[in-house]
Write a protein that holds these residues in place. Structure first.
Motif, mmCIF file in Angstrom:
data_model
loop_
_atom_site.group_PDB
_atom_site.id
_atom_site.type_symbol
_atom_site.label_atom_id
_atom_site.label_comp_id
_atom_site.label_asym_id
_atom_site.label_seq_id
_atom_site.Cartn_x
_atom_site.Cartn_y
_atom_site.Cartn_z
ATOM 1 N N ARG A 84 0.849 -1.192 0.000
ATOM 2 C CA ARG A 84 0.000 0.000 0.000
ATOM 3 C C ARG A 84 0.886 1.245 0.000
ATOM 4 O O ARG A 84 0.785 2.118 0.849
ATOM 5 N N ALA A 85 1.782 1.282 -0.971
ATOM 6 C CA ALA A 85 2.756 2.372 -1.072
ATOM 7 C C ALA A 85 2.044 3.716 -1.176
ATOM 8 O O ALA A 85 1.031 3.857 -1.864
ATOM 9 N N GLY A 86 2.564 4.688 -0.476
ATOM 10 C CA GLY A 86 2.021 6.037 -0.560
ATOM 11 C C GLY A 86 1.035 6.388 0.529
ATOM 12 O O GLY A 86 0.707 7.568 0.714
ATOM 13 N N ASP A 87 0.545 5.405 1.267
ATOM 14 C CA ASP A 87 -0.401 5.686 2.343
ATOM 15 C C ASP A 87 0.309 6.353 3.520
ATOM 16 O O ASP A 87 1.457 6.023 3.845
ATOM 17 N N LYS A 88 -0.374 7.285 4.148
ATOM 18 C CA LYS A 88 0.103 7.869 5.398
ATOM 19 C C LYS A 88 -0.078 6.819 6.481
ATOM 20 O O LYS A 88 -1.205 6.418 6.798
ATOM 21 N N LEU A 89 1.010 6.345 7.056
ATOM 22 C CA LEU A 89 0.977 5.130 7.863
ATOM 23 C C LEU A 89 1.138 5.407 9.361
ATOM 24 O O LEU A 89 2.059 6.117 9.783
ATOM 25 N N PHE A 90 0.237 4.816 10.139
ATOM 26 C CA PHE A 90 0.311 4.819 11.593
ATOM 27 C C PHE A 90 0.400 3.368 12.058
ATOM 28 O O PHE A 90 -0.079 2.459 11.378
ATOM 29 N N ILE A 91 1.013 3.160 13.214
ATOM 30 C CA ILE A 91 1.124 1.807 13.758
ATOM 31 C C ILE A 91 0.521 1.756 15.152
ATOM 32 O O ILE A 91 0.390 2.773 15.830
ATOM 33 N N GLY A 92 0.164 0.541 15.570
ATOM 34 C CA GLY A 92 -0.382 0.395 16.912
ATOM 35 C C GLY A 92 -1.016 -0.966 17.085
ATOM 36 O O GLY A 92 -0.698 -1.924 16.383
ATOM 37 N N GLY A 93 -1.929 -1.039 18.026
ATOM 38 C CA GLY A 93 -2.584 -2.311 18.260
ATOM 39 C C GLY A 93 -3.282 -2.343 19.602
ATOM 40 O O GLY A 93 -3.266 -1.389 20.381
ATOM 41 N N LYS A 94 -3.884 -3.490 19.852
ATOM 42 C CA LYS A 94 -4.570 -3.731 21.113
ATOM 43 C C LYS A 94 -3.606 -4.412 22.080
ATOM 44 O O LYS A 94 -2.976 -5.405 21.743
ATOM 45 N N SER A 95 -3.478 -3.861 23.274
ATOM 46 C CA SER A 95 -2.693 -4.470 24.344
ATOM 47 C C SER A 95 -1.275 -4.823 23.890
ATOM 48 O O SER A 95 -0.500 -3.935 23.548
ATOM 49 N N LEU A 96 -0.946 -6.107 23.812
ATOM 50 C CA LEU A 96 0.395 -6.528 23.405
ATOM 51 C C LEU A 96 0.787 -5.921 22.063
ATOM 52 O O LEU A 96 1.922 -5.470 21.877
ATOM 53 N N GLY A 97 -0.150 -5.910 21.106
ATOM 54 C CA GLY A 97 0.164 -5.354 19.789
ATOM 55 C C GLY A 97 0.579 -3.900 19.856
ATOM 56 O O GLY A 97 1.511 -3.465 19.174
ATOM 57 N N GLY A 98 -0.103 -3.126 20.701
ATOM 58 C CA GLY A 98 0.272 -1.731 20.872
ATOM 59 C C GLY A 98 1.607 -1.577 21.575
ATOM 60 O O GLY A 98 2.393 -0.691 21.258
ATOM 61 N N ARG A 99 1.872 -2.460 22.540
ATOM 62 C CA ARG A 99 3.160 -2.391 23.249
ATOM 63 C C ARG A 99 4.319 -2.683 22.299
ATOM 64 O O ARG A 99 5.333 -1.976 22.313
ATOM 65 N N VAL A 100 4.182 -3.705 21.453
ATOM 66 C CA VAL A 100 5.248 -4.013 20.503
ATOM 67 C C VAL A 100 5.463 -2.826 19.563
ATOM 68 O O VAL A 100 6.605 -2.419 19.303
ATOM 69 N N ALA A 101 4.377 -2.255 19.079
ATOM 70 C CA ALA A 101 4.491 -1.089 18.193
ATOM 71 C C ALA A 101 5.206 0.063 18.897
ATOM 72 O O ALA A 101 6.024 0.770 18.297
ATOM 73 N N SER A 102 4.913 0.247 20.183
ATOM 74 C CA SER A 102 5.525 1.357 20.919
ATOM 75 C C SER A 102 7.036 1.195 21.041
ATOM 76 O O SER A 102 7.768 2.190 21.136
ATOM 77 N N ALA A 109 11.567 8.130 13.142
ATOM 78 C CA ALA A 109 12.777 8.861 12.760
ATOM 79 C C ALA A 109 13.194 8.553 11.324
ATOM 80 O O ALA A 109 13.753 9.412 10.630
ATOM 81 N N ALA A 110 12.890 7.332 10.881
ATOM 82 C CA ALA A 110 13.237 6.930 9.513
ATOM 83 C C ALA A 110 12.204 7.398 8.497
ATOM 84 O O ALA A 110 12.375 7.172 7.288
ATOM 85 N N GLY A 111 11.132 8.031 8.963
ATOM 86 C CA GLY A 111 10.102 8.533 8.066
ATOM 87 C C GLY A 111 9.162 7.466 7.542
ATOM 88 O O GLY A 111 8.444 7.688 6.561
ATOM 89 N N ARG A 112 9.137 6.320 8.207
ATOM 90 C CA ARG A 112 8.281 5.231 7.720
ATOM 91 C C ARG A 112 6.878 5.273 8.305
ATOM 92 O O ARG A 112 5.950 4.719 7.716
ATOM 93 N N VAL A 113 6.709 5.892 9.477
ATOM 94 C CA VAL A 113 5.386 6.001 10.087
ATOM 95 C C VAL A 113 5.177 7.409 10.610
ATOM 96 O O VAL A 113 6.129 8.150 10.865
ATOM 97 N N GLU A 114 3.900 7.751 10.802
ATOM 98 C CA GLU A 114 3.532 9.093 11.245
ATOM 99 C C GLU A 114 3.174 9.157 12.723
ATOM 100 O O GLU A 114 3.165 10.246 13.319
ATOM 101 N N GLY A 115 2.833 8.015 13.331
ATOM 102 C CA GLY A 115 2.405 8.057 14.719
ATOM 103 C C GLY A 115 2.039 6.683 15.249
ATOM 104 O O GLY A 115 2.046 5.685 14.519
#
Length: 216
Positions: A90-108, A116-122
């Motif tokens: 999905r090239a070009g999408d403004k990308l955010f990461i996260g998740g529920k519980s464990l998924g959010g912790r791993v993302a954090s 910092a690498a410009g790969r995600v926005e938040g």
């Protein structure tokens, strides 16, 4: 050793303003009813959602032994591989990461590096596990004392893994936004006597995420 990319489940919103990579928790897969309900609401608000499964959950789906989830730190490579795969598919999408519980912790744990690498926005965490069940002294907050990646945490006020009273004393980075859902538990579910509803809390969470990812 490179980590193979996971299988991705895309739900694309019409005229999407952003895409959220939404990882599951320790106890349920990416297509669990809770994950489906949140995805539906986000897509309805113009946010595309991509889900994937960590290897331990994919093994459970394949009929393997129901082993406990590994430590979050052991899953960061899998999440990074998912981000790379999403950026390809999905090239070009403004990308955010996260998740529920464990998924959010791993993302954090990888949020600052990816930001910092410009790969995600938040970063978006739904029910962050600030400590293990019944072990409030074992905090999982060291990396949250300073976080450069824009972040939103949506938490129930009576979450047993981090209630409002507990979190107020953790010294989190003041730039982390926290939305508190009254009487919500770790799944954001309130008790009937509270006068709040689960559906209302899911809608409030989706509204908060929409506001967070809205172009400024």
């Amino acid at each position: 050793m490179s980590v193979p990319p996971p299988e991705l489940l895309h739900d694309d919103a019409d005229g999407a303003i952003a895409r959220l990579v939404l990882a599951h928790g320790a106890g349920a897969p990416m297509d669990h009813a809770w994950m489906n309900a949140m995805t539906e609401r986000l897509v309805a608000r113009g946010i595309s959602v991509t889900r994937f499964e960590f290897p331990f959950m994919a093994a459970r789906r394949a009929g393997g032994k129901r082993a406990p989830a590994p430590r979050a730190e052991k899953l960061t490579g899998n999440y990074a591989a998912a981000i790379a795969a999403v950026r390809t598919e999905r090239a070009g999408d403004k990308l955010f990461i996260g998740g529920k519980s464990l998924g959010g912790r791993v993302a954090s744990l990888i949020a600052d590096e990816e930001y910092a690498a410009g790969r995600v926005e938040g970063l978006v965490c739904l029910g962050y596990p600030f400590h293990p069940p019944k072990k409030p002294e074992k905090l999982r907050t060291a990396h949250l004392a300073r976080l450069d990646c824009p972040a939103l945490i949506i938490q129930g006020t009576r979450d047993p893994l981090g209630s409002r009273d507990e979190v107020s004393g953790y010294g989190l980075d003041e730039r982390i936004g926290i939305v508190w859902l009254e009487d919500g538990d770790h799944d954001l579910k309130p008790r009937k006597r509270s006068g709040e509803t689960f559906e209302g809390h899911l809608n409030a969470a989706a509204d908060a995420i929409r506001g967070f990812v809205e172009p400024r």
